[in-house]
Design a protein around this motif. Structure first.
Motif, PDB file in Angstrom:
ATOM      1  N   ASP A  58       0.819  -1.213   0.000  1.00 60.09           N
ATOM      2  CA  ASP A  58       0.000   0.000   0.000  1.00 60.09           C
ATOM      3  C   ASP A  58       0.857   1.269   0.000  1.00 60.09           C
ATOM      4  N   TYR A  59       1.958   1.247  -0.726  1.00 58.07           N
ATOM      5  CA  TYR A  59       2.924   2.350  -0.715  1.00 58.07           C
ATOM      6  C   TYR A  59       2.835   3.184  -1.992  1.00 58.07           C
ATOM      7  N   ILE A  60       3.377   4.401  -1.911  1.00 64.44           N
ATOM      8  CA  ILE A  60       3.626   5.246  -3.075  1.00 64.44           C
ATOM      9  C   ILE A  60       5.025   5.807  -2.904  1.00 64.44           C
ATOM     10  N   VAL A  61       5.926   5.463  -3.803  1.00 67.42           N
ATOM     11  CA  VAL A  61       7.319   5.897  -3.681  1.00 67.42           C
ATOM     12  C   VAL A  61       7.779   6.559  -4.976  1.00 67.42           C
ATOM     13  N   LYS A  62       8.722   7.467  -4.853  1.00 72.28           N
ATOM     14  CA  LYS A  62       9.306   8.130  -6.014  1.00 72.28           C
ATOM     15  C   LYS A  62      10.703   7.585  -6.264  1.00 72.28           C
ATOM     16  N   GLU A  63      10.873   7.012  -7.420  1.00 70.57           N
ATOM     17  CA  GLU A  63      12.201   6.617  -7.873  1.00 70.57           C
ATOM     18  C   GLU A  63      12.712   7.725  -8.796  1.00 70.57           C
ATOM     19  N   ARG A  64      13.849   7.509  -9.415  1.00 74.11           N
ATOM     20  CA  ARG A  64      14.438   8.570 -10.232  1.00 74.11           C
ATOM     21  C   ARG A  64      13.513   8.996 -11.377  1.00 74.11           C
ATOM     22  N   GLU A  65      12.912   8.031 -12.074  1.00 67.22           N
ATOM     23  CA  GLU A  65      12.155   8.351 -13.279  1.00 67.22           C
ATOM     24  C   GLU A  65      10.679   7.975 -13.198  1.00 67.22           C
ATOM     25  N   TYR A  66      10.240   7.427 -12.089  1.00 67.96           N
ATOM     26  CA  TYR A  66       8.844   7.001 -12.019  1.00 67.96           C
ATOM     27  C   TYR A  66       8.333   6.985 -10.585  1.00 67.96           C
ATOM     28  N   LEU A  78      -4.361   7.496  -2.783  1.00 66.36           N
ATOM     29  CA  LEU A  78      -3.889   8.119  -4.019  1.00 66.36           C
ATOM     30  C   LEU A  78      -4.317   9.581  -4.091  1.00 66.36           C
ATOM     31  N   ALA A  79      -5.586   9.819  -3.800  1.00 65.17           N
ATOM     32  CA  ALA A  79      -6.139  11.165  -3.941  1.00 65.17           C
ATOM     33  C   ALA A  79      -5.517  12.163  -2.977  1.00 65.17           C
ATOM     34  N   GLU A  80      -4.994  11.683  -1.854  1.00 66.02           N
ATOM     35  CA  GLU A  80      -4.441  12.580  -0.843  1.00 66.02           C
ATOM     36  C   GLU A  80      -2.907  12.646  -0.869  1.00 66.02           C
ATOM     37  N   ASN A  81      -2.280  11.875  -1.735  1.00 58.11           N
ATOM     38  CA  ASN A  81      -0.818  11.802  -1.740  1.00 58.11           C
ATOM     39  C   ASN A  81      -0.190  13.003  -2.456  1.00 58.11           C
ATOM     40  N   GLU A  82       0.781  13.645  -1.819  1.00 53.26           N
ATOM     41  CA  GLU A  82       1.406  14.839  -2.382  1.00 53.26           C
ATOM     42  C   GLU A  82       2.202  14.540  -3.645  1.00 53.26           C
ATOM     43  N   LEU A  83       2.870  13.396  -3.707  1.00 52.06           N
ATOM     44  CA  LEU A  83       3.624  13.036  -4.910  1.00 52.06           C
ATOM     45  C   LEU A  83       2.692  12.896  -6.105  1.00 52.06           C
ATOM     46  N   VAL A  84       1.570  12.251  -5.888  1.00 48.19           N
ATOM     47  CA  VAL A  84       0.600  12.076  -6.964  1.00 48.19           C
ATOM     48  C   VAL A  84       0.043  13.426  -7.386  1.00 48.19           C
ATOM     49  N   LYS A  85      -0.269  14.285  -6.419  1.00 47.07           N
ATOM     50  CA  LYS A  85      -0.788  15.624  -6.734  1.00 47.07           C
ATOM     51  C   LYS A  85       0.203  16.420  -7.582  1.00 47.07           C
ATOM     52  N   GLN A  86       1.481  16.307  -7.262  1.00 47.27           N
ATOM     53  CA  GLN A  86       2.498  17.090  -7.956  1.00 47.27           C
ATOM     54  C   GLN A  86       2.865  16.520  -9.325  1.00 47.27           C
ATOM     55  N   LYS A  87       2.972  15.214  -9.411  1.00 48.83           N
ATOM     56  CA  LYS A  87       3.528  14.588 -10.616  1.00 48.83           C
ATOM     57  C   LYS A  87       2.479  14.077 -11.599  1.00 48.83           C
ATOM     58  N   VAL A  88       1.408  13.471 -11.106  1.00 50.17           N
ATOM     59  CA  VAL A  88       0.413  12.853 -11.996  1.00 50.17           C
ATOM     60  C   VAL A  88      -1.005  13.146 -11.508  1.00 50.17           C
ATOM     61  N   PRO A  89      -1.400  14.429 -11.466  1.00 50.39           N
ATOM     62  CA  PRO A  89      -2.718  14.775 -10.920  1.00 50.39           C
ATOM     63  C   PRO A  89      -3.892  14.163 -11.683  1.00 50.39           C
ATOM     64  N   VAL A  90      -3.681  13.755 -12.937  1.00 44.08           N
ATOM     65  CA  VAL A  90      -4.771  13.110 -13.677  1.00 44.08           C
ATOM     66  C   VAL A  90      -5.233  11.842 -12.974  1.00 44.08           C
ATOM     67  N   LEU A  91      -4.333  11.196 -12.252  1.00 47.59           N
ATOM     68  CA  LEU A  91      -4.705   9.985 -11.521  1.00 47.59           C
ATOM     69  C   LEU A  91      -5.659  10.316 -10.369  1.00 47.59           C
ATOM     70  N   ILE A  92      -5.515  11.491  -9.793  1.00 50.49           N
ATOM     71  CA  ILE A  92      -6.442  11.926  -8.743  1.00 50.49           C
ATOM     72  C   ILE A  92      -7.824  12.208  -9.345  1.00 50.49           C
ATOM     73  N   GLU A  93      -7.841  12.798 -10.544  1.00 56.17           N
ATOM     74  CA  GLU A  93      -9.120  13.027 -11.217  1.00 56.17           C
ATOM     75  C   GLU A  93      -9.890  11.720 -11.367  1.00 56.17           C
ATOM     76  N   ALA A  94      -9.168  10.654 -11.722  1.00 55.17           N
ATOM     77  CA  ALA A  94      -9.812   9.347 -11.877  1.00 55.17           C
ATOM     78  C   ALA A  94     -10.157   8.736 -10.526  1.00 55.17           C
ATOM     79  N   ALA A  95      -9.234   8.824  -9.568  1.00 55.79           N
ATOM     80  CA  ALA A  95      -9.457   8.218  -8.250  1.00 55.79           C
ATOM     81  C   ALA A  95     -10.693   8.789  -7.577  1.00 55.79           C
TER      82      ALA A  95
END
Length: 281
Positions: A58-66, A78-95
């Motif tokens: 149940d993790y969300i981690v940032k590697e160098r390229e992904y 997912l919807a509350e994660n800062e990394l997701v908000k910053q890097k791939v906000p479209v995923l929050i739109e779906a979540a």
């Protein structure tokens, strides 16, 4: 025979159980929002239930390229994660479009994908992000593009002794934008009649499309890419006239069915509208 409940504490133990019981009627449970409903309605009756709750996926981690998103990550996380908000906000739109608030606290992204329903909300967003699926089996681990994961309604590439462990999402470069939209019979708590995502990476002039991805759900047996429509935009300057043409071509690439929620013709017209809106957003 009564159902046997198994709760492995490691991925290796889970794979052992699947190798032992996968062909004997075993089912994997993640959040359970889809599976438990099917069990209650007696649509399925698994002989073994393998719960992945203790596998720490149940993790969300940032590697160098992904970004690495564990398959047991809930949509609320997912919807509350800062990394997701910053890097791939479209995923929050779906979540934020998945079920009710209570459902999003339980439903996992891995479970949503593995359910393989054509209207799966997470799939189009992940497709336009170029996500890859990490699959573990008893002997090896493999990574495949998300487009290769779905085989048909309720069918994925997963073998009976394999589990989805992680979704790998490339971190977009500069001058990249993506959008997700969903249309249902109600404003909330509804399955998609059509859902659509589009992403565009621009060249340095910030007007010409360098890379384009358009994905749609609920318009074919599996979530699809509109490849011909995508190619119409590549190398071109964006305009409403061009996007209108692109949307029409995308709609022509769908193969929807008529059901209780909408007719096939309505879904094609809706596909055109949503592709236009997500491409202009």
């Amino acid at each position: 025979m009564k159902m046997k409940y198994l709760r492995p504490s490691t991925k290796q133990e889970a794979l052992f159980f699947l190798n032992q019981y996968g062909a004997k009627g075993a089912r994997v449970i993640a959040g359970g929002t889809d599976l438990l409903m099917a069990m209650r309605s007696k649509a399925i009756a698994p002989k073994y239930l393998i719960d992945l709750a203790d596998l720490r996926l149940d993790y969300i981690v940032k590697e160098r390229e992904y970004l690495g998103v564990g398959a047991m990550c809930t949509f609320n996380t997912l919807a509350e994660n800062e990394l997701v908000k910053q890097k791939v906000p479209v995923l929050i739109e779906a979540a934020n479009q998945v079920g009710a608030v209570q459902t999003r606290h339980l439903a996992t992204i891995g479970g949503n994908l593995c359910s393989a329903v054509p209207s799966c909300d997470s799939a189009p967003a992940l497709m336009v992000l170029g996500a890859k699926m990490s699959i573990s089996g008893p002997e090896n681990q493999k990574k495949i593009p998300i487009e290769e994961f779905f085989l048909g309604p309720r069918r994925t590439i997963l073998a009976l002794n394999e589990i989805l462990t992680e979704i790998e999402i490339p971190i977009p470069a500069d001058r990249f934008g993506a959008s997700f939209m969903k249309f249902g019979r109600r404003k909330a708590l509804t399955l998609a009649v059509v859902n659509t995502a589009a992403s565009i990476a621009l060249m340095e002039d910030q007007e010409t499309a360098k890379e384009v991805t358009i994905a749609l759900g609920a318009v074919a047996p599996i979530p699809i890419r509109a490849h011909r429509a995508e190619q119409l935009l590549v190398g071109k300057r964006l305009s409403e006239t061009l996007i209108e043409e692109v949307a029409a071509v995308a709609a022509s690439e769908t193969s929807p069915i008529s059901d209780l929620r909408a007719s096939a013709d309505y879904r094609r017209q809706l596909s055109k509208t949503l592709v236009k809106r997500t491409s202009l957003k």
